[in-house]
Design an enzyme around this catalytic site. Structure first.
Site, PDB file in Angstrom:
ATOM      1  N   THR A 197       0.820  -1.206   0.000  1.00  0.00           N
ATOM      2  CA  THR A 197       0.000   0.000   0.000  1.00  0.00           C
ATOM      3  C   THR A 197       0.855   1.257   0.000  1.00  0.00           C
ATOM      4  O   THR A 197       1.990   1.248   0.516  1.00  0.00           O
ATOM      5  CB  THR A 197      -0.903   0.020   1.254  1.00  0.00           C
ATOM      6  OG1 THR A 197      -1.550   1.283   1.378  1.00  0.00           O
ATOM      7  CG2 THR A 197      -0.088  -0.208   2.526  1.00  0.00           C
ATOM      8  N   GLU A 217       0.341   3.632   1.855  1.00  0.00           N
ATOM      9  CA  GLU A 217       0.356   4.156   3.217  1.00  0.00           C
ATOM     10  C   GLU A 217       1.690   3.919   3.926  1.00  0.00           C
ATOM     11  O   GLU A 217       1.971   4.562   4.946  1.00  0.00           O
ATOM     12  CB  GLU A 217      -0.794   3.566   4.023  1.00  0.00           C
ATOM     13  CG  GLU A 217      -2.153   3.970   3.487  1.00  0.00           C
ATOM     14  CD  GLU A 217      -3.306   3.576   4.388  1.00  0.00           C
ATOM     15  OE1 GLU A 217      -3.167   3.735   5.617  1.00  0.00           O
ATOM     16  OE2 GLU A 217      -4.335   3.126   3.862  1.00  0.00           O
ATOM     17  N   TYR A 243      -1.466  -0.177  11.130  1.00  0.00           N
ATOM     18  CA  TYR A 243      -1.663  -0.914   9.881  1.00  0.00           C
ATOM     19  C   TYR A 243      -0.510  -0.687   8.917  1.00  0.00           C
ATOM     20  O   TYR A 243       0.106  -1.633   8.420  1.00  0.00           O
ATOM     21  CB  TYR A 243      -2.984  -0.511   9.229  1.00  0.00           C
ATOM     22  CG  TYR A 243      -3.025  -0.791   7.743  1.00  0.00           C
ATOM     23  CD1 TYR A 243      -2.906  -2.094   7.262  1.00  0.00           C
ATOM     24  CD2 TYR A 243      -3.151   0.241   6.810  1.00  0.00           C
ATOM     25  CE1 TYR A 243      -2.914  -2.370   5.908  1.00  0.00           C
ATOM     26  CE2 TYR A 243      -3.167  -0.024   5.454  1.00  0.00           C
ATOM     27  CZ  TYR A 243      -3.048  -1.322   5.001  1.00  0.00           C
ATOM     28  OH  TYR A 243      -3.046  -1.584   3.658  1.00  0.00           O
ATOM     29  N   LYS A 264       2.435  -3.193   7.400  1.00  0.00           N
ATOM     30  CA  LYS A 264       2.663  -3.425   5.972  1.00  0.00           C
ATOM     31  C   LYS A 264       4.098  -3.059   5.590  1.00  0.00           C
ATOM     32  O   LYS A 264       4.726  -3.746   4.770  1.00  0.00           O
ATOM     33  CB  LYS A 264       1.672  -2.620   5.138  1.00  0.00           C
ATOM     34  CG  LYS A 264       0.258  -3.160   5.174  1.00  0.00           C
ATOM     35  CD  LYS A 264       0.147  -4.584   4.627  1.00  0.00           C
ATOM     36  CE  LYS A 264       0.378  -4.638   3.120  1.00  0.00           C
ATOM     37  NZ  LYS A 264       0.140  -6.022   2.603  1.00  0.00           N
TER      38      LYS A 264
END
Length: 320
Positions: free
Chosen positions: A128, A130, A152, A156
């Site tokens: 991602t 992010e 989160y 990741k």
């Protein structure tokens, strides 16, 4: 060719499986597809209903954190492993991070080791944007340092680094993709587009965080899957490829687009306190996958959003 797809009953993973078996990715034509999914709240067998009778599909229930189960699934060999399985909802990671760390970090390590032990082919790790953090202006290239701000995204980022390490240390054929915000049918109604759509269809209000000016780039799930296929089939081992949609919107603009699609007014907006650590803006530079692999998004945002809202309207039984 045998493709193992972890998280293949989730939103993006099931789209990839349906499209591969539906012939929408000619590079993977004729592949046998094995789905490994733990079938948590967001992984649903209904997402695979359109291809359930395809003889090329095998569905295996199992957790990526379980080395024995993962080894059993990979025992049949894998020419390509596409790793979607993850805990992904930022709000849930804020209230409880443990499952995010164990699934996203430990689960990825279990898969990487099992792929190495089984002599599997290419390992595509789906990540991602992010992991980069927040950016006030410009766009992140793949070489930008990872500066995640939520449990989160930190989990990741850890999985991304593990994937890279297995390539550099063991020579495993790993490719990492990092996408912007996805939308489309079959997305579980905790993410903003299906959450707002289903609430509006039910006559309710929608909770807009803070001032609504946080910016995201929007990517239709089919465009994302096409980018993943390009990375899987023609990407360079050990590389990272950003996959973007090319439509940056504030959350307020996205909300207004959804209100218009449903045919209601701004009185349906409910202002709520901002999320903890809410990143202000995401923007990936996807020129690398464009220039090297020929990727470009094909689904215009207005058309894709209208079709998504229509899907939720027509499939109430899936989400009600």
């Amino acid at each position: 060719m045998r493709i193992v797809v972890t998280g293949g009953a989730g939103f993006i993973g099931s789209c990839f499986v349906r499209e591969v078996l539906g012939g929408e990715h000619p590079e993977l034509a004729g592949a046998q597809v094995t789905v490994l999914d733990a079938f948590t709240y967001a992984g649903r067998i209904e997402n695979l209903a359109p291809v359930a009778d395809d003889p090329r599909l095998t569905v295996e229930r199992g957790d990526v954190r379980d080395p024995r189960r993962v080894a059993e699934v990979l025992d049949g060999g894998a020419d390509l492993l596409v790793h979607f399985a993850a805990e992904t909802h930022v709000d849930r990671s804020i209230t409880g991070a443990a499952d995010f760390v164990t699934t996203n970090v430990v689960g990825t390590q279990v898969l990487l080791q099992a792929a190495l032990d089984a002599g599997a082919g290419r390992f595509v790790h789906v990540s991602t944007d992010e992991v980069y953090g927040s950016i006030a202006s410009g766009s992140w290239p793949e070489t930008h340092p990872l500066e995640p701000n939520s449990p989160y995204s930190a989990a990741k980022a850890g999985s991304d680094l593990l994937a890279r390490s297995y390539h550099r240390t063991h020579g495993l054929d790993v490719v990492v993709t990092r996408c912007s915000n996805n939308y489309g049918p079959y997305q579980f109604p905790e993410k903003v587009v299906p959450l707002f759509t289903t609430r509006l269809l039910d006559g309710g209000t929608v909770p807009l965080y803070g001032d609504g000016l946080n910016v995201r780039d929007w990517l239709h799930v089919s465009d994302h899957c096409r980018g993943i296929t390009l990375a899987a089939t023609t990407g360079r081992a050990g590389e990272v490829y950003n996959i973007g949609g090319g439509t940056e919107l504030t959350n307020l603009d996205l909300t207004r687009a959804l209100l218009a699609a449903v045919g209601v007014g701004e009185d349906r907006i409910e202002r709520v306190a901002d999320r903890k650590g809410h990143d202000r803006r995401y923007s990936v530079d996807w020129s690398k996958i464009r220039d090297e692999l020929g990727y470009a998004p094909r689904v215009p945002f207005e058309e894709g959003l209208a079709a998504t809202v229509a899907w939720y309207r027509d499939h109430r039984s899936w989400w009600a």
